[in-house]
Structure formats: structure tokens, C-alpha cells
Design a protein around this motif. Structure first.
Motif, PDB file in Angstrom:
ATOM      1  N   LEU A 161      18.039   9.915 -19.497  1.00 17.83           N
ATOM      2  CA  LEU A 161      18.772  11.048 -18.962  1.00 17.83           C
ATOM      3  C   LEU A 161      20.261  10.835 -19.203  1.00 17.83           C
ATOM      4  O   LEU A 161      20.782   9.753 -18.963  1.00 17.83           O
ATOM      5  N   GLN A 197      23.049  16.163 -19.158  1.00 15.99           N
ATOM      6  CA  GLN A 197      21.834  16.762 -18.621  1.00 15.99           C
ATOM      7  C   GLN A 197      21.885  16.842 -17.096  1.00 15.99           C
ATOM      8  O   GLN A 197      21.452  17.828 -16.509  1.00 15.99           O
ATOM      9  N   ASN A 214      21.935  20.384 -15.074  1.00 13.07           N
ATOM     10  CA  ASN A 214      20.904  20.631 -14.062  1.00 13.07           C
ATOM     11  C   ASN A 214      21.519  21.084 -12.746  1.00 13.07           C
ATOM     12  O   ASN A 214      21.088  22.082 -12.164  1.00 13.07           O
ATOM     13  N   ASP A 268      14.294  16.551  -7.278  1.00  7.93           N
ATOM     14  CA  ASP A 268      14.128  17.114  -8.620  1.00  7.93           C
ATOM     15  C   ASP A 268      13.280  16.178  -9.485  1.00  7.93           C
ATOM     16  O   ASP A 268      13.574  14.988  -9.612  1.00  7.93           O
ATOM     17  N   THR A 289      12.978  15.954 -12.616  1.00  5.98           N
ATOM     18  CA  THR A 289      13.658  15.430 -13.804  1.00  5.98           C
ATOM     19  C   THR A 289      14.679  14.369 -13.445  1.00  5.98           C
ATOM     20  O   THR A 289      14.735  13.312 -14.062  1.00  5.98           O
ATOM     21  N   HIS A 343      15.715   6.447 -14.443  1.00  3.03           N
ATOM     22  CA  HIS A 343      16.527   6.694 -15.643  1.00  3.03           C
ATOM     23  C   HIS A 343      17.736   5.775 -15.756  1.00  3.03           C
ATOM     24  O   HIS A 343      18.436   5.815 -16.761  1.00  3.03           O
TER      25      HIS A 343
END
Length: 170
Positions: A6, A10, A14, A52, A54, A87
Motif C-alpha cells: 500500500l 493510495q 482512500n 477498511d 484495504t 502493509h
């Protein structure tokens, strides 16, 4: 094929997609994405980062106070560092508010580690964390009437005559 990590871009994309103009002053000192938001949006933002699928920023690394006495109506602030362990991406979030109204919602409902960090911030800066389960002094004596990390007090005694300024780089 390995999954690509990540990026700061990004993360910023987001959160700005969800929070829009409530996210501002985004920059990357030393590669650490740093944003500012409002105290009204801090808990919804932290909740989004936590939940989230992600981002997976579910670790609160640190929470601390800051005092900029020269910033009119934004003298006090709280800084949050959150980390995605999956990440290995970190995010620094800042909020600022007037010293006359030092009330911020607690993050203890989301992060258990916020408990003592908020108590320390209250103790040293006087920030009132609304909804905190036990907001009492943690390091200073309970009957202390001031908050020692605020920049309201001289760093040294100007009346001292026993020191030579040349030894202190002046």
C-alpha cells in the motif's frame, strides 16, 4: 506473484474519497504521510482506517499532545500515529483546537491503547477526552493545577546570576 504494498498515495486517495475537505494539509515529511483533520472527524476517520478492508490501519502506535501558543484558536492539538501491520504503512493525523476549548472525543472505544496515552495527554496538556473511562492524572501529582508541557512557563530562571552565558552558546 507478490502483492504490491500500500502506498501513501493510495491511503490519501482512500480517505479523501470518503472524507473530502475534512482532510487537509497533506504532506509527506521523510516519507511519512501526514494529514490534518478536525476534532469532529477524528473518530469517524480513525474508525474508517481501522475497519477498511484495504487499509487495515488497526494499530495505534502513539497519541500525544502538542502546544503552539502562537497559533490563534489552534493552540492545542493531538497527534495520532496509526499503523497497518499488514502493509507496514504508517499515517500521522493531527487535529488542532482552541486552548479555551480543549475537548476531544476519546479513541478508547476503538483502541484500548488510547487509554493511557490520552491520560498522559490530559496530564501534560490539559486535553479533555470526552467519554474516556478514567481521565485522571497519570504521571504528575493529582492536586497539580497546571499542565507542565504547555509552553506557558519560562524554560529557565531569568534572575539567576550564577551562570555564564558563553557556556550556553549565547
Amino acid at each position: 506473484m507478490a502483492e504490491q504494498g500500500l502506498t501513501n498515495e493510495q491511503v490519501l486517495e482512500n480517505i479523501t474519497a470518503k472524507f473530502g475537505e475534512a482532510i487537509f494539509d497533506a504532506h509527506e515529511p521523510y516519507g511519512l504521510l501526514t494529514i490534518t483533520t478536525t476534532r469532529d472527524q477524528i473518530i469517524p476517520l480513525l474508525t474508517h482506517l481501522y475497519n477498511d478492508a484495504t487499509l487495515k490501519m488497526n494499530f495505534l502506535t502513539s497519541l500525544c499532545g502538542i502546544h503552539y501558543p502562537e497559533n490563534k484558536d489552534q493552540e492545542l492539538g493531538v497527534i495520532y500515529h496509526v499503523h497497518s501491520l499488514v502493509h507496514n504503512v504508517r499515517l500521522r493525523i493531527k487535529i488542532f483546537f482552541p486552548i479555551e476549548d480543549p475537548v476531544v472525543p476519546t479513541a478508547t472505544n476503538l483502541y484500548a491503547t488510547a487509554n493511557w496515552m490520552e491520560r498522559e495527554t490530559f496530564d501534560f496538556y490539559g486535553v479533555q477526552f470526552e467519554g474516556h473511562p478514567n481521565l485522571i492524572r497519570i504521571l504528575n501529582v493529582e492536586d497539580m493545577t497546571y499542565h507542565p508541557m504547555r509552553k506557558e512557563y519560562p524554560l529557565e530562571d531569568g534572575t539567576r546570576e550564577d551562570k555564564v552565558d558563553v557556556f550556553f552558546g549565547r
